[in-house]
Every structure is written in C-alpha cells, then in structure tokens.
Scaffold this active site. Sequence first.
Site, PDB file in Angstrom:
ATOM      1  N   ASP A   1      -7.785  -4.145   5.411  1.00 27.78           N
ATOM      2  CA  ASP A   1      -9.106  -3.618   5.755  1.00 27.78           C
ATOM      3  C   ASP A   1      -9.850  -3.425   4.440  1.00 27.78           C
ATOM      4  O   ASP A   1      -9.311  -3.701   3.372  1.00 27.78           O
ATOM      5  CB  ASP A   1      -8.986  -2.308   6.549  1.00 27.78           C
ATOM      6  CG  ASP A   1      -8.079  -1.304   5.881  1.00 27.78           C
ATOM      7  OD1 ASP A   1      -7.484  -0.477   6.596  1.00 27.78           O
ATOM      8  OD2 ASP A   1      -7.938  -1.344   4.637  1.00 27.78           O
TER       9      ASP A   1
ATOM     10  N   TYR B   1      -1.227  -3.812  13.998  1.00 30.28           N
ATOM     11  CA  TYR B   1      -1.965  -2.879  13.151  1.00 30.28           C
ATOM     12  C   TYR B   1      -2.884  -1.995  13.990  1.00 30.28           C
ATOM     13  O   TYR B   1      -3.743  -2.492  14.703  1.00 30.28           O
ATOM     14  CB  TYR B   1      -2.777  -3.681  12.135  1.00 30.28           C
ATOM     15  CG  TYR B   1      -3.397  -2.849  11.054  1.00 30.28           C
ATOM     16  CD1 TYR B   1      -4.782  -2.744  10.935  1.00 30.28           C
ATOM     17  CD2 TYR B   1      -2.613  -2.151  10.141  1.00 30.28           C
ATOM     18  CE1 TYR B   1      -5.360  -1.985   9.938  1.00 30.28           C
ATOM     19  CE2 TYR B   1      -3.182  -1.393   9.143  1.00 30.28           C
ATOM     20  CZ  TYR B   1      -4.554  -1.311   9.045  1.00 30.28           C
ATOM     21  OH  TYR B   1      -5.111  -0.554   8.063  1.00 30.28           O
TER      22      TYR B   1
ATOM     23  N   ASP C   1      -3.082  -3.076   2.836  1.00 32.51           N
ATOM     24  CA  ASP C   1      -3.530  -3.178   4.229  1.00 32.51           C
ATOM     25  C   ASP C   1      -4.768  -4.048   4.322  1.00 32.51           C
ATOM     26  O   ASP C   1      -5.591  -4.079   3.414  1.00 32.51           O
ATOM     27  CB  ASP C   1      -3.870  -1.781   4.781  1.00 32.51           C
ATOM     28  CG  ASP C   1      -2.628  -1.010   5.138  1.00 32.51           C
ATOM     29  OD1 ASP C   1      -2.760   0.165   5.542  1.00 32.51           O
ATOM     30  OD2 ASP C   1      -1.523  -1.570   5.001  1.00 32.51           O
TER      31      ASP C   1
ATOM     32  N   GLU D   1       0.809  -1.224   0.000  1.00 33.07           N
ATOM     33  CA  GLU D   1       0.000   0.000   0.000  1.00 33.07           C
ATOM     34  C   GLU D   1       0.840   1.271   0.000  1.00 33.07           C
ATOM     35  O   GLU D   1       0.382   2.312  -0.464  1.00 33.07           O
ATOM     36  CB  GLU D   1      -0.932   0.005   1.215  1.00 33.07           C
ATOM     37  CG  GLU D   1      -1.966   1.107   1.160  1.00 33.07           C
ATOM     38  CD  GLU D   1      -3.267   0.752   1.866  1.00 33.07           C
ATOM     39  OE1 GLU D   1      -3.583  -0.448   1.938  1.00 33.07           O
ATOM     40  OE2 GLU D   1      -3.948   1.658   2.331  1.00 33.07           O
TER      41      GLU D   1
END
Lengths: 490, 269
Positions: free
Chosen positions: A128, A344, A126, A17
Amino acid sequence: MHRGGGGGTIRVLNVAEKPSVAKSVSEILSRRSGGMQSRPGRSQYNRIFEFNYTIGGQACHMSVTSVTGHLMELEFEERFRRWHSCDPADLFQAPVRKFVPQDKQAIKQTLEEESRKCHWLVLWLDCDREGENIAYEVVEVCTGANRNLNIFRARFSALIDREIHEAVQHLGRPNKLFADAVDARQEIDLRIGASFTRFQTMLLKDAFVIDIAADDRNLVLSYGPCQFPTLGFIVERFWEIQAHEPEEFWTINCTHTSDEGTASFVWIRGHLFDYTSAVTTYEMCVEEPMATVQNVRNQEKLKYPPYPLSTVELQKRASRYFRMSSEHTMKVAEELYQAGFISYPRTETDSFSPNTDLHTIVREQMPHPVWGEYAQRLLNPEARLWRNPSNGGHDDKAHPPIHPTKFSAGENNWSQDHKKLYELIVRHFLACCSQPAVGAETTVEIDIAGEQFNASGRVVLALLLLTADPNEISNFIDAKQRYGFSCLHR
Amino acid sequence: MSGRLRSVDEFLLRLGLHLRPEWLESCAAGLPGFDGLGRAEVQARRCFEQFLFADMNTCGAGVLPEGVGNMHAVVLDGPFVLQVDEIVNISAPLRERYHEIHAGPKRCLKLSMTDGIQRIFGMEYRPIKDLEVLAPAGLKVNCCSFLIFWDNCLTFGFCALVLCISVFGFYLRQIVIRNVHIRRGLLMLVPEVIEILGGVVDDLEAARDRLVSEVNKPPRGKRKQGGLPLSSRATLAAWPGSSNVTNGGEGIPLAAAVNSSHSTGLGTV
C-alpha cells in the site's frame, strides 16, 4: 532479470515490513531448498534469515530482515522545535527533514551493514502507499551505505506459497509517486498539527479550569487535521443526545385475531404529539369499527448476495455481529493474514478480477464439518446455486477483496475472535458466490372510519444463501405471520 | 356605524367576515378616494385587501357561533373567515415540528385560528395541499367555501349589476351546502372546506420566525440551554419579556397565548 557482477551467486538483501512477515517469506521460499538459518541483527526484534534460492534461473543467496513500520520521522529543523521559537504561522514555511529517530538506529545499522555485503535489494514492504513510503526510507538508508545496489520491489497480497513465489519471480521497481504522496500527507499533517496545537494551546491555556494532576505549564491542547473534526462529530452527537427532551405521543393500535393467529396493524400516521387530535381520531374509529380491506398485495422479495468483502464492510459486520471494535478486528485480521489464512485485510476492492479462480477457493473449504456441505452444493452444477459475485465498483488496484486463502477447521492458537472472524470471511465469500434468497411479502391495507392501517408479513421461500450467512436471517424474516383475509368485508 | 359603511359591512358578513366597526371606519378613512369608488362590493374589496394584512385579534368582531370550543359532533354552517395565528406539525417531535414537509400521511397540521373573539383549533384531517407548515403567520382562510372567493364576483359583477348579486347569491348557497365537522371543539379540516385567502400579520410573523430559529438551532451543550426546556426557550424567543410561559388556553393575553400554549402543539380546548 540481469546477472549482477560476473557469474556466480548474487547476494540479495530482502527487507520486509515486520519480523513476522520476514519469517513467513523466508519459510515459504526456503522450504524446497532445505530450510533456512537465522541470526540476530543489531536490533533485538529484527532477526536475519538466510537461505539459498533461484530467481529467474539466477542462483541467489538470500538475507531476509525487517523493519518495524516507519524507519524515519518527519520533523522541523532544530531551531523551530521550541514552542516560542517562532509565530505558529511560520511553521507553514519552516523547513522540514526526515531523520531516523533514536529507537530505530539499531535497525538502520543492520541495514547498512547488510547492504555493504549485497548486490541486490528487494523490498517486501506491504503493498500500500505507506509501504511504498517505508520502502523508499529503506532505499535511502541502504544506498547511503552501498551506492551500487540494484533495487527491486516484490508485490504480493497474501502470505501464501503461490503468491510469494510469483512475487519473487516477477520483481518490479518501487513506485516513487506513491511514496511522494505519503510524504506530502505527512508534511501537511505535521505543519497543520504543530502550528494549530501551539496556537490553540497558547491561546486557550488560561481559558479553562481543567482538573488534571499534571503541571499547568505542560498542558497541551493538541490538534490533528483528522482527529479534531472527528472529535467534533462526537461532541455534536453528544450534545444532541444530551439536549433530547422526551415528549408524549399517542398512537392507535389495531389488531385482528383469527384462528390462524393475531395480526398487528400499523397506523399510517405513525403517531401524533397532540392528545386532543389523537383522541378525536380514535373516537371516530371506535364509533365505526368496521374495517374495510382496501388492498392485498403479494410480492416476491429477493435478498441479494453481498458484494465481495472490503475492509470497511469487514469492520462493520464484525462490529454488528460480534461487537468487535474496528481496531481489534484489524488486529485479528492481520494475524490471520500473516499466518496465511486470509488475503491482505486492508483493501477497498469489492470486486473479484475476472481471472480469479473462485472455484478453487470454494473447493478448499469442502472438508469443513459445518460449511463444507454448502461449499459442495455451490460447486455442484445440478444444484444451480452458483452465481458469479457481483461488482461493488471499487478497486484499489493493489489487492483483491478479502477472502480465505487456506483451509482451516480451527487452529490451536486461535482465540474465539480468530475463529469467528475466519468463519465470517469464509461465509461471506460463499454467500457472495450464491444465488439470491427468495421470500414472499404480503401487505394488507385496511380502512377504519377513514383512517388507514397496514400490516405485512414475510415468508422465506428459498433460504439458499441465508444458510451461508445465518446472521442475516433475522433481518429478513419478520416476526409476523402471513395469513388470509377472507373474514373481513370489502 | 355610518350609513355608507353599513352596506359594506353587510356585504362582508355574507362572505363570512365580521369586522369591528371602528376598524372599518378607520380603514375607510385611510383609503384615498374611498367614497368615490361607488358600489358596495368594490369598497368591500378594498377593505378586504387591507384586512388581509391586519391582525384579526384586534379587528375581528366574531363570526363563529358562541361556545364553539365546546361543540361536539355537529356540522357548522359557514362561511367563516378566520385568521390562522399558528401552524404546527403534530406528526413530528418538537425539533422537526417546523420543518417544511409536503401534505401526506406523514404530516398532520394543527391550526390555531381566531375570528377576533373566539379561538378555535383545526386539525388537517385529510392532506390539504395548499397549506404549508411554514405558511405566513396571520394567514386568512375561509372555511366552508370551495369556490374561488372574489374572482367569480368580479367576473360577473362587471357584466351586469343585477346579475352579479343573484348569481353570486346562487354560489353562496352552494358554498353553504358543504360544511365543516367539529368534534370536541376541534375543526376537522379537509381540502373541500378550507380555502386559503392569503395575507400575513407582521408581528406574528416576526415572532414565529424567532421561535422557529430557536427551535431549529443545533444543540450546543447544557450551559447554552440555561436550564429551560426547549419549548419554553422558544416561547421566550418569540415574545421576549413575556412572563406567561405556561400551557394554558383562556385568560392569557392573546399574543402570548398564541405561542405559549401552542408552541408544542399541545393546545387544550
């Protein structure tokens, strides 16, 4: 894991990312095989790291590069872009599309070039929903250049050796549903935001005199479906504060002094806004000042350990203890995460999964000069200090609660804020594995001429977890002392 | 006063209610079949029912002892039937003063009451469960009675006429034993000395509703406030066109005095 092509080394394109994550992942994976090389890509900030690695027994040549957040933007088709091109209400039906904006063209080029040379694409975005959405943007660009790519997803919560190796040895597939959810959110935000911004700007353009040096024609009253209601809360609160009119009120103070000190009693009515009534009641107390003790209660008070740390709790505590804004807290936390010191930091989870190795995490903190001793006591079965963390009830199924992943006594490049935040996370973790702190609270109720007054005081009997979390001590102990009442009559 | 009404008037006086003769006359004239009702207490009951919805500021003839506003540390003989013009919760700041809350240590009600001639204030010294913050404006209460006001009378009245008066007289004496304390002109009200009789005065109720809705409005910026403090804006809302927006007690027309001096609960006695 299948072998792609026939025998031989597989070329793998890995996309992270951001550049720092690409670098961390490369460093971790290349450590055992003799290091990595790096070369520039088409974009100034996104370098490409190369090294050899083995995935599931398959020899691979790894190229690791990165994007910088979203690769694509959502916009209306060209003919709807101009403000007066249509009725704002039409924007709810107008077609939209995703495209790569000018400033991301270089990254797009890098991805296309590297994709043509590779067999596999591994996504390290990431973990999410936003990350999943960006993953699909990367997939779209890469498969545009190479239709035969085999696409995998690496999932990890902390940038530490163990997790990264685990992630790459157990690759999964990306989740389209999560990406679609973000697409839906983006589309809703775009349609509502654009249509209402145009609508209210055109409607209210001439309604207010606004002292801004800018050209009148460019004045925009923007609307965002999240921002505007938030602004509403702020304005409402401002009006409440502005409208506040102070009023006089009266209360009766009652104190008792003995050899052991002075106790202050609080009037059960609190305070009265009427002078006559307050004075009348006060006079009755003064005429008959003998206080009668009605009740003395002694209660054990427990201060329970906190739930494991989630993002919102981290922000609240950093704000309360250190006056750090949420934005700054998350920025510092991100940096600690990328350097591998904490897990995280964006998580809703506030319970540890049962197979988490909590003892190891505590053991790693034993060398610390300040809290190492507490960590030792926690692990000592004779101290009986250990208590399994409680369950806060939230689990986002993506990441564990925020906890330290690597020991540090303070790094050279850490600012004060880094040190404070790391310490907060460690202390919170140690506290949530501890027994509750125990105190005793004494409450006394007295009656003077029919009016009731109360006093209470607390003493800490077992500090325990409070030594782990000194910020909470002042909340727990009152300034008042505990004392006896033998001198007052029944 | 005409003869037929004299016995009604005496009956009501014994219960603590003193009404102006002209009001009683017009009330009797307005009730169809009044003369045919027979006994004084039946007629008195009909008048009482009308009275509950009348404004005592205009129909009351005074029943409290003279100079009651200056009495201190005495016990007053009852009974007194009074009208509660306004109730405020003096434990709460202005913006919460008209929020309903149960009787308890966190509530202290102040009542503005009248007998038609004098104004007197009362403080909820002990929690009085039957009183509400937003009870109807113009509510009638009876001070110093702890028995049910009318029902005993009727229960015994239908049994035997003679028995009724003597039995009721017996109860009256018991009522008089429990009296209300007054300190610095403020009645110290406890549940044992006050009984809610009911009733409402429409004008007062409407004004109170206007006041409460003005106070309970969420704040919306300085322009909407018009430079006046909330207590003044509330009074103006209650009595539009009233120019008496001050904190005062005597000498101000009764209607305005009700709210202007007491909308903040800071009535002086």
